[in-house]
Design a protein around this motif. Structure first.
Motif, PDB file in Angstrom:
ATOM      1  N   UNK A 328       0.810  -1.207   0.000  1.00 37.25           N
ATOM      2  CA  UNK A 328       0.000   0.000   0.000  1.00 37.25           C
ATOM      3  C   UNK A 328       0.851   1.267   0.000  1.00 37.25           C
ATOM      4  N   UNK A 396      -6.804   7.494   3.763  1.00 35.87           N
ATOM      5  CA  UNK A 396      -7.190   6.098   3.993  1.00 35.87           C
ATOM      6  C   UNK A 396      -6.037   5.184   3.610  1.00 35.87           C
ATOM      7  N   UNK A 397      -5.460   5.438   2.425  1.00 34.24           N
ATOM      8  CA  UNK A 397      -4.350   4.599   1.979  1.00 34.24           C
ATOM      9  C   UNK A 397      -3.164   4.746   2.926  1.00 34.24           C
ATOM     10  N   UNK A 399      -3.204   5.547   6.185  1.00 34.92           N
ATOM     11  CA  UNK A 399      -3.474   4.776   7.409  1.00 34.92           C
ATOM     12  C   UNK A 399      -3.298   3.279   7.146  1.00 34.92           C
ATOM     13  N   UNK A 400      -3.818   2.858   5.995  1.00 29.75           N
ATOM     14  CA  UNK A 400      -3.712   1.443   5.654  1.00 29.75           C
ATOM     15  C   UNK A 400      -2.261   1.013   5.563  1.00 29.75           C
ATOM     16  N   UNK A 403      -0.776   0.752   9.108  1.00 36.42           N
ATOM     17  CA  UNK A 403      -1.222  -0.428   9.858  1.00 36.42           C
ATOM     18  C   UNK A 403      -0.640  -1.698   9.248  1.00 36.42           C
ATOM     19  N   UNK A 404      -0.658  -1.767   7.911  1.00 29.90           N
ATOM     20  CA  UNK A 404      -0.174  -2.971   7.256  1.00 29.90           C
ATOM     21  C   UNK A 404       1.333  -3.102   7.434  1.00 29.90           C
ATOM     22  N   UNK A 411      -0.012   5.322  12.849  1.00 24.23           N
ATOM     23  CA  UNK A 411      -1.390   5.583  12.415  1.00 24.23           C
ATOM     24  C   UNK A 411      -2.144   6.339  13.498  1.00 24.23           C
TER      25      UNK A 411
END
Lengths: 471, 495
Positions: A328, A396-397, A399-400, A403-404, A411
């Motif tokens: 991501x 959104x990306x 944060x993703x 987290x990923x 985040x």
């Protein structure tokens, strides 16, 4: 060419100048503009703006054509891949409205054509910066992107502009030297300057030397990005230089800087070297926190926007920190970059159009000029990350990616910062609804159009993100 | 069809922006009534069968598997209808609105689209987009048409709920990353629950989602944004905020948290039970102490939403009786609808008081029954509906919640349910106190200013109460629609 060892199966080796078509378009337009400016009467230099805009448009067309072809490496130091395509599109697409904003302001100025040409040269440096995969190219691109920008900051020759240019220059020169130290060090321990060579060799090099080298190397791109600790120039230049220049320096150079930062993390360093995610993560957290906190008390909208760009730089560093750790990271960075550029240009266009710097000056703007007021609301809410604007998808990306990539703390820090940032963006929105006080700003036509287009583009990028991400 | 329902108000908003000023309210009311008719038609056509109707699934951001996926089932339809009813009531109530009427209408129509979108979304990202936009819309409603310390209240509201929504977003991203393959689609996430193998991560994700939705609901201790926001918002804004937007939190629990994270929900059901109970008792006790009528209604919302959370917590106990747990879920959904109708009516009636007297202080009114009989009758009905008198919607909801919670057979749930019954006693007391102080007794200093309700005001409040009576007398229409959904949710939580 030195360091031209290309691993079989990787990107094709190539020395075809046509691969640099977008850059060449910008260069040709800049040179042509400079020469034309010499022969034009002082009061009628607007054709230079047309030439420069045409060069940028041609560059955009060439970018679109290049984006359909396979990835390759030109001259063993210039990557042509999705990161470059997006860098090119965003840089060219941002420089174009800046030319429009500047044209509305410097018309009839004795050095009008120089203004446009400097913008183009700085944009050209940024393009090369974002595509470089060799430390030496990075250094020269850094200089090409910086020096015209210093001149632009002091273009007005007025005290605030001069002070801004001086600070900008001293800061840039100092961090540039630091970056050169880092380049030297990494060249020493990595036995090469090409990113691929460094990636192969740095794993065996002494970890401490690599860490020091990387930290010093980062100084340059972080300065261009306006991130901590190279952010001190941002508010002064945004306030001291003319608003179109402020829009330019807080938008365009950053794009190349983040692109190359991502490249360093993803392509130049072996996984885990120099504690990359932690190092950049801490810088990101510090940048967003400092930028957002400093923006709280600002009553000058240009300083407010300047600190807001520092805060946004912090969010942009999150996917950089996650480079190579999650799929991501790359879409997050590229999408956020485009979203940020659109939103920032839009907000500065409103400042140019309204011609006001103080927050109270915006009282009643929504009544006085609904398109301008609405554009500003869209841009400011866009900075916050409210759907369905472009920055929302970017966030959104982002944060993703955090987290990923296993950095939940980052985040959470970014989320907390986003909430804090709401506060000062709303401070600017509230006066818009007030009653106009007699001398409401009379907006300039062209900058208003730029602001409206940027706001619409922000929403379009947000709603149509599927199409944009697929491309 | 469903997309038409969602975006019809937005289209009307564009219309309201261009028509002459005098026609604005008529366009607004017309669009709301048309939307209401449409949603009723959708409900009738859906009937009481289980499953999702009117599904649309369009690719939106394919690279993260997020789509424009909407649909309506036994949970969505009652809430969609509630939304349409309340927005129509607010449009009718605001027919006489004069201050910036065009912007007002546009903003409310925008909010209606957003609220309908939340209750129809079957994609986490889409849900979040609508969820977040509702905050922006309501911020401007409070900021521009509120009174008192509106700027501060609006900012508090925005910061609080925005923080909540960001935590929620982190939770959603957690679900996305936990799913294999990664997706934001609620239907697929329900089919194959993510994070099934890692209890710790599932717990953290539930925590994030729980906090995010809890701020919106609001549950104690995340409720502090609510009283100022409600007190300073315009009457129609409060009605929408309490009637529709608070439901987004509990709706999310039933739609997302329970089916998608069933294991974690079972494990932490006791937390929801405790938080719900705290909301019930705390909300009622604080409401009892209020002098400001609107603040009082705001705190009863904390109490009523506490019942919903309590029931959903009880439904999570896998060891309990399945029928009772199903009853609890049905009760929770019924309570959402009932609370929306009744609180909406109560806030609009508070707005009538403020319109006449410019004041909410209970102590400054008295003997209003003499000067404004219709107003008094409406207030009495709304108060009784809110405290759960049989024959009104509140009773049906409360009864099912208590029966389901106590009857689920586990000690903890039974004790919590028994304690929550005290909440009914407290609300009964406080509403009787309100009626006593405002309607009866010697005229207060402001009573002379209170004239009876106008036709447009009655036209807004009466239908809300009429629907409440309808649900109270013939609840089967609603319950039959909700029952299959409750059974499905319980089956999912029980797996």
């Amino acid at each position: 060419m030195a360091g031209g060892a290309v691993v079989a199966g990787e990107a094709m080796m190539n020395e075809n100048p046509a691969d640099l078509a977008p850059e060449l378009c910008v260069l040709a337009a800049a040179v042509l503009g400079l020469v034309t400016g010499l022969f034009l009467p002082r009061a009628r230099q607007w054709p230079v703006a047309v030439i420069c805009s045409a060069g940028l448009l041609a560059g955009l067309a060439a970018t679109a054509a290049a984006a359909t072809r396979a990835d390759l490496t030109a001259f063993a130091s210039f990557e042509i891949d999705p990161v470059t395509h997006v860098t090119r599109a965003v840089v060219l697409g941002s420089a174009l409205p800046v030319i429009v904003l500047a044209a509305a302001r410097v018309r009839g100025h004795p050095r009008e054509s120089e203004h446009y040409v400097l913008i183009l040269f700085s944009a050209l440096g940024t393009l090369v910066l974002g595509a470089s995969s060799d430390l030496l190219v990075l250094v020269s691109a850094y200089l090409l992107a910086s020096i015209p920008a210093y001149a632009l900051a002091g273009f007005g020759k007025d005290p605030p502009g001069t002070e801004a240019a001086l600070k900008y220059y001293l800061m840039g020169a100092f961090l540039g030297v630091l970056m050169l130290t880092g380049v030297t060090l990494l060249y020493g321990v990595g036995r090469g300057t090409s990113f691929t060579v460094l990636r192969e060799n740095l794993g065996d090099a002494p970890a401490a030397a690599v860490a020091v080298g990387v930290v010093a190397l980062l100084a340059g791109p972080l300065f261009k990005a306006g991130a901590v600790p190279g952010h001190f120039w941002v508010p002064d230049v945004a306030e001291g230089a003319s608003p179109p220049v402020a829009a330019f320096v807080t938008t365009v150079p950053k794009i190349g800087a983040f692109a190359v930062l991502y490249r360093i993390g993803a392509a130049a360093l072996p996984p885990g070297a120099a504690g990359w995610p932690a190092l950049v993560g801490v810088v990101a957290a510090a940048t967003m926190t400092l930028g957002n906190l400093a923006a709280f008390g600002q009553d000058n909208v240009r300083r407010l926007l300047a600190y807001s760009t520092v805060g946004q730089a912090g969010y942009l560093l999150v996917p950089v920190a996650m480079a190579g750790r999650t799929e991501l990271a790359r879409p997050a960075l590229l999408y956020y970059l485009a979203a940020y550029a659109v939103t920032n240009i839009g907000a500065f266009a409103v400042v140019v159009a309204a011609g006001r710097d103080g927050l109270p000056g915006y009282t009643g703007l929504l009544r006085a000029s609904p398109p301008l007021g609405l554009s500003l609301i869209v841009c400011l809410l866009g900075f916050v990350g409210t759907p369905p604007t472009a920055v929302f998808v970017g966030k959104v990306l982002m944060f993703g990616a955090a987290l990923d990539g296993g950095s939940t703390w980052l985040a959470v820090v970014a989320a907390a910062n986003t909430v804090a940032s709401v506060f000062y963006y709303l401070r600017w929105i509230v006066p818009l609804f007030g009653r106009p006080d007699g001398n409401a700003p009379r907006p300039a036509r062209a900058p208003t159009a730029v602001a409206a287009v940027a706001a619409l583009a922000s929403i379009a990028l947000g709603v149509g993100s599927g199409i944009a991400l697929a491309a | 069809m469903l997309s038409l329902l969602i975006f019809l108000p937005l289209a009307a908003a564009l219309g309201a922006a261009v028509v002459p000023r005098r026609a604005v309210t008529r366009v607004w009311a017309g669009a709301c009534l048309a939307d209401l008719a449409l949603v009723i038609a959708l409900w009738v056509a859906h009937g009481t069968r289980p499953g999702v109707s009117y599904e649309t699934d369009v690719r939106w951001i394919p690279s993260v598997h997020a789509g424009y996926h909407v649909g309506a089932d036994g949970l969505s339809l009652p809430l969609l209808t509630l939304t349409a009813v309340l927005f129509a009531a607010c449009a009718v109530y605001s027919l006489r609105q004069e201050h910036r009427v065009r912007e007002y209408a546009v903003l409310f129509l925008f909010l209606e689209t957003v609220c309908l979108g939340v209750f129809a979304a079957l994609d986490l990202l889409l849900f979040f987009v609508f969820f977040d936009l509702s905050i922006v819309g309501m911020y401007f409603v409070i900021l521009l048409w509120g009174h008192g310390g509106r700027a501060r209240s609006a900012l508090t509201f925005f910061l609080y709920t925005f923080l909540g929504s960001l935590v929620l977003l982190l939770g959603f991203i957690g679900l996305y990353l936990g799913a294999d393959p990664h997706t934001f689609d609620i239907v697929e996430l329900t089919r194959t629950p993510p994070l099934a193998g890692s209890a710790g991560l599932a717990g953290l994700t539930l925590l994030a989602i729980g906090i995010g939705l809890g701020v919106k609901t609001p549950v104690v201790p995340f409720h502090t944004w609510l009283p100022p926001a409600h007190t300073d918002a315009p009457a129609a804004g409060s009605a929408i905020l309490a009637g529709v937007m608070l439901k987004m939190g509990t709706y999310g629990l039933v739609r997302i948290a329970m089916p998608v994270l069933p294991d974690a929900w079972r494990r932490f059901a006791w937390v929801f039970l405790a938080v719900g109970l705290a909301g019930v008792l705390y909300g009622a006790l604080v409401a009892l102490a209020q002098e400001n009528a609107k603040r009082l209604v705001a705190y009863t919302s904390v109490n009523h939403m506490g019942y919903v959370v309590l029931a959903l917590g009880a439904a999570g106990y896998a060891s309990g009786d399945a029928d009772a747990r199903r009853l609890a879920v049905t009760g929770a959904v019924t309570q959402m609808v009932s609370h929306g109708l009744v609180t909406g009516a109560l806030f609009l009636l508070c707005g009538v008081l403020y319109d006449r007297a410019g004041e909410y202080g209970l102590g400054r009114f008295g003997g209003v029954a003499g000067t404004a009989p219709v107003f008094s009758a409406l207030l009495a009905v709304a108060a009784f509906a809110s405290l759960g008198l049989p024959g009104l919607s509140g009773f049906i909801a409360d009864f099912q919640i208590f029966a389901g919670t106590i009857g689920s057979g586990t000690t903890a749930a039974a004790v919590a349910g028994a304690l929550a019954v005290l909440g009914i006693l407290l609300t009964a007391g406080l509403f009787l106190r309100v009626l006593h102080r405002v309607l009866t007794g010697a005229p207060g200093e402001l009573t002379a200013r209170v004239t009876d309700v106008r036709r447009d005001e009655a036209g807004a409040v009466v239908p809300l109460l009429a629907v409440s009576v309808l649900v109270g007398v013939v609840p089967r229409v609603l319950l039959d629609t909700v029952e299959p959904l409750s059974a499905a949710v319980i089956a999912l939580v029980g797996r």
